[in-house]
Write an enzyme that holds these catalytic residues in place. Structure first.
Site, short mmCIF file in Angstrom:
data_model
loop_
_atom_site.label_atom_id
_atom_site.label_comp_id
_atom_site.label_asym_id
_atom_site.label_seq_id
_atom_site.Cartn_x
_atom_site.Cartn_y
_atom_site.Cartn_z
N LYS A 112 -44.16 -4.91 15.44
CA LYS A 112 -44.15 -5.69 14.21
C LYS A 112 -45.22 -6.79 14.19
O LYS A 112 -45.66 -7.21 13.13
CB LYS A 112 -42.76 -6.25 13.96
CG LYS A 112 -41.79 -5.11 13.65
CD LYS A 112 -40.40 -5.58 13.33
CE LYS A 112 -39.52 -4.44 12.85
NZ LYS A 112 -39.01 -3.60 13.95
C1 LIG Z 1 -38.45 -2.38 13.77
C2 LIG Z 1 -38.50 -1.48 14.93
C3 LIG Z 1 -38.39 -0.09 14.79
C4 LIG Z 1 -38.14 0.55 13.45
O1 LIG Z 1 -39.25 0.45 12.59
P1 LIG Z 1 -39.05 0.68 11.02
O2 LIG Z 1 -40.35 0.36 10.41
O3 LIG Z 1 -37.97 -0.27 10.60
O4 LIG Z 1 -38.64 2.10 10.84
C5 LIG Z 1 -38.51 0.69 15.93
N1 LIG Z 1 -38.69 0.14 17.15
C6 LIG Z 1 -38.79 -1.18 17.33
C7 LIG Z 1 -38.97 -1.71 18.69
C8 LIG Z 1 -38.71 -2.04 16.23
O5 LIG Z 1 -38.82 -3.36 16.42
#
Ligand SMILES: *Cc1c(COP(=O)(O)O)cnc(C)c1O
Length: 467
Positions: A112
């Protein structure tokens, strides 16, 4: 570049407008009116260029004329300057023609950061330009919160309130949020699930008076500006493995469907993609929806991969809109059914439009642990439980062996030391810059799962100048 809402009743906005709005005012999500395209020649010209360079070229397709090229260039360069790897999003080989795309080299150790480090700087740019402020409210199942806080902390024109489900995020995740010590950061632990937090968030955005009073803005992946920087690593990794001359496949550990939707955008822009594999943990609504057409809510089960413990995958609405030829009335009808009846059926014709591209699978808790152990045994690499879900499902949904499979490694293993320890008998160490995380002081307010109480808390803690 103009953006329309998936529900068709919100104003058409430019990039700056969708960044600051987050959710559309009709409850829908913003998508580009038309997909920008990348020609084969343009894709070829990206080969061998630095990550920020490619990021600038791709992001500028979406920002249009809302930001000058030089300003965007410096935002992108500084966003990735502190990543722990010079390549920003490097590939590592996992097995024969199976690769890991390491997206966890940012400040909070999850993918993210790749988008939010850009987003925080874009906010600064636009708020300063208009001499205004914003109150950012977000809900997190763990990783969004810390990445958003890290991106917004200390920025003068924004305060940030992050809701997380009390007791349902890992200790490392919680401490990464609650130990940040700047006055513009506020943590709220809600007595409820992530879906409860997300529902409150949507309700706050749908309350026009509250939204305008606090100049609310959202950093969840419902915000279109979150999706855009994620398109970049699909392109850079495909090019590194022979694209656009060969099509590659991606396996994406999925929760809110934002990350894998960015892969869909890359494909729509012209990147040759063979398969997009949607990898679910035991909360498998996406897998059920994509394989049976039945999109139906059940209760959320806490798992070893908590950032994917989600039932309502907000970004799926963007795909539904595409599947139904961008029919906003129809999409709005499906979302009404979801709210009233906890589910809806996707018609066969609509499903057929994406079934050759999207594949999906579910990974159990046992398989998650076994996969972490097997990868460690076979390669010496330590992967986190979210990545393990992606790897396990990738192996089953592989398709042709000659097609490179890229599994997105979405978090650093040290973020989830308990799961990793269960699998390999050792706890992965935090990188040096986070080594004292467990000694830092925490700041957080616990509130009941009650919308008025949460709104009142935000109202009374937001700086007076926003009111
Ligand atoms: C947020 C997250 C996901 C999922 O991603 P999305 O975009 O919500 O599908 C998967 N793995 C990790 C480590 C995350 O932080």
């Amino acid at each position: 570049m103009r953006y329309v809402s998936t529900r068709g009743r919100a104003p058409i906005l430019d990039f700056e407008g969708v960044l600051l709005a987050g959710l559309a005012s009709d409850g829908g999500l913003y998508v580009p009116q038309r997909w920008p395209s990348l020609t084969r020649e343009e894709l070829l010209s990206f080969r061998g260029r630095d990550y920020p360079d490619v990021a600038h070229a791709i992001i500028s397709r979406f920002t249009g004329d809302t930001i000058e090229p030089s300003a965007l260039r410096s935002i992108v360069s500084s966003a990735y300057a502190d990543f722990g790897h010079a390549a920003v999003a490097p590939l590592a080989q996992l097995g024969s023609n199976h690769w890991l795309l390491e997206l966890f080299h940012g400040p909070t150790l999850a993918f993210k950061d790749v988008a939010l480090q850009v987003l925080g700087r874009l906010y600064d740019h636009f708020l300063e330009l208009h001499d205004t402020r914003t109150t950012i409210v977000g809900a997190t199942s763990g990783d969004t919160g810390s990445a958003a806080i890290e991106a917004i902390k200390g920025r003068e024109r924004a305060s940030i309130f992050i809701l997380h489900p009390a007791g349902r995020v890992s200790e490392v995740q919680r401490r990464q949020m609650t130990t940040v010590e700047t006055g513009n950061v506020h943590n709220i632990a809600v007595d409820g699930t992530f879906d409860d937090c997300q529902a409150m968030l949507k309700a706050m955005f749908n309350d026009a008076e509250f939204r305008d009073e606090l100049r609310l803005s959202g950093v969840n992946s419902i915000n279109w500006a979150r999706i855009v920087p994620q398109v970049v690593y699909y392109v850079t990794s495909a090019l590194a493995l022979g694209g656009p001359d060969v099509a590659v496949s991606f396996s994406v550990p999925s929760g809110n469907f934002g990350d894998v939707f960015a892969g869909f955008v890359a494909q729509r822009m012209g990147l040759p993609v063979d398969r997009l594999v949607v990898a679910s943990n035991e909360n498998d609504i996406l897998t059920r929806a994509l394989t049976t057409g039945d999109h139906r809510l059940t209760d959320v089960t806490p798992t070893l991969s908590p950032s994917m413990d989600i039932q309502v995958s907000s970004n799926f609405e963007r795909l539904l809109f595409e599947m139904h030829d961008r029919d906003a009335e129809y999409t709005a009808g499906l979302m009404r059914q979801l709210a009233e009846h906890r589910g809806f059926r996707i018609g066969d014709d609509a499903a057929a439009t994406v079934q050759s591209l999207f594949h999906a699978g579910r990974c159990t808790e046992t398989e998650t642990i076994e996969t972490i152990a097997a990868v460690h045994r076979d390669t010496g690499m330590v992967i986190d439980p979210h990545t393990a879900v992606g790897v396990a499902v990738a192996k089953r949904q592989r398709g042709a062996r000659e097609t490179p499979m890229i599994t997105l490694a979405t978090a650093h293993p040290a973020k989830f030391p308990d799961a990793v320890e269960r699998a390999i008998g050792a706890r992965p160490a935090l990188p040096d810059r986070l080594a004292d995380l467990h000694e830092r002081e925490e700041r957080c307010t616990t509130l009941p799962n009650d919308l008025p109480a949460v709104m009142e808390h935000i109202r009374s803690h937001a700086p007076a100048s926003t009111a």
